[in-house]
Design an enzyme around this catalytic site. Sequence first.
Site, PDB file in Angstrom:
ATOM      1  N   LYS A 120      19.508   2.179 -12.264  1.00  0.00           N
ATOM      2  CA  LYS A 120      20.288   1.001 -12.651  1.00  0.00           C
ATOM      3  C   LYS A 120      20.736   0.223 -11.422  1.00  0.00           C
ATOM      4  CE  LYS A 120      24.387  -0.261 -15.401  1.00  0.00           C
ATOM      5  NZ  LYS A 120      25.246  -0.824 -14.365  1.00  0.00           N
ATOM      6  N   GLU A 121      21.258   0.941 -10.422  1.00  0.00           N
ATOM      7  CA  GLU A 121      21.709   0.287  -9.185  1.00  0.00           C
ATOM      8  C   GLU A 121      20.552  -0.377  -8.456  1.00  0.00           C
ATOM      9  OE1 GLU A 121      25.419   3.336  -8.094  1.00  0.00           O
ATOM     10  OE2 GLU A 121      23.370   3.804  -7.455  1.00  0.00           O
ATOM     11  N   ASP A 136      26.211  12.621  -5.676  1.00  0.00           N
ATOM     12  CA  ASP A 136      26.821  13.191  -4.467  1.00  0.00           C
ATOM     13  C   ASP A 136      26.035  14.410  -3.995  1.00  0.00           C
ATOM     14  OD1 ASP A 136      28.922  11.333  -4.596  1.00  0.00           O
ATOM     15  OD2 ASP A 136      30.077  12.623  -5.940  1.00  0.00           O
TER      16      ASP A 136
END
Length: 471
Positions: free
Chosen positions: A195-196, A261
């Site tokens: 999406k990013e 992360d």
Amino acid sequence: MHNSPKVLVVGDLMIDHYLWGSANRISPEAPVQVVDIDKETTVLGGAGNVVNNLRALGCEVSVISVVGDDDVAHELKSMLDAIDTKSYLVKEDERKTSKKSRIIASHSQVVRYDKESKENITKSSESEVLKNFSTLCAEVDIVLLSDYGKGVLTTSLTKDIINIAKSKNKKVLVDPKGLDYSKYSGAYLLTPNKKEAQEASGINITDDNSLVDALKKLKDVAKLDISLITLSEDGIAIFDDKLIMRPTVAREVYDVTGAGDTVLASLGYSLASGKDIVSALEFANLAAGVVVGKLGSATATIDEIEHYRASINKTSIDAHIKSFEELKIQVERLKKLGKKIVFTNGCFDILHRGHVSYLDIAKSYGDVLILGLNSDASVRKLKGESRPINSEEDRAFVLSALESVDFVTVFSDETPYELIKMVEPDVLVKGGDYEGKEVVGSDIAREVKLVQFVDGKSTTKTIAKIQSCEC
């Protein structure tokens, strides 16, 4: 290869705060649930979760960030100290240190409320961060930037950090934020999700061709060595002169919180340890496969990753056979999900209709059936030197193939008491022949159920029939 890579993390630190409870009534003041809080937990969030992941992998970690001069900042510093992380926290008097509070009722998030500052840090703070970074950069193997868009990694500071790192031949890996990736110009790689990446590149990713176009666009915009996009269940893709994809290796996905992360941390660990990008990619995929099988922001240790690497090469039947430690992890996960756990145990030598019926009934008492299987040595003690007929490996494999059995673990003690103590089942199941007798573990389980055996079906009778050649 480094045993303990030295990693420097720069980014937005925060605390993830959880209030756990139950909601059984509606408030008379407004049409909202009333949550009775049972417990409260806090964990490092944002760049702190990257730090947690690096520490779980055995890295020596230093972290630079900007926080407020408040109680949350003091708590955050204590949490970093507790995991042996060197922290260089620049304080701004008017800034609120980020704390995200979530109210969880019956395993569902009811509401989240945030207390934080999101404006860019001051020029004075930028200078202080850059001063700390310049001193520390030469001492580390790799630099990770964890950008959560909370104002620490301003455009000018980010560019200065990357330039200093490159001048000292240090790779910079970035978990990016926002639409303008030129901010990260000169980084070794970025770790945007699909999406990013679509938003930053302006390219809708629908197939391999559009994926390559997006990877090339990001590589060009940010002048990257390697262009990378994480694709959730489809794995991770990189472009390094050609498209390289590694599909996800997750067997079970329970929570993707913090998986990004973990990817950043595991890539950093691998590259700092001297691995090439393809090996680092495979390692990151394994680490992500471990953490999405846990609840909440999670970490993966080297041992967990190696166990996981071995487990994905097992058959689907083998995957239901667990060691004591593996079962412990599964039990913790199941309890967090609110599953009702049923436990039974036995020798189960020469599986027959009576066994299958017994296990089917046992499973009906809950959501998950865990079976403690007597080892070969313990069967010999119970049944004599001629038993078992089938080895513990064979018995475990056959039992794991049954639809009613979720997990099998082999135990060697005379009784399964220690195993039951670890599992703490909701329901303990034994055969009907225990009527009026003490059931081992009945002091631990919430409920004991006795199941009658199918008449005339037993391993002893099967063996006797074979021996008498009446077959």
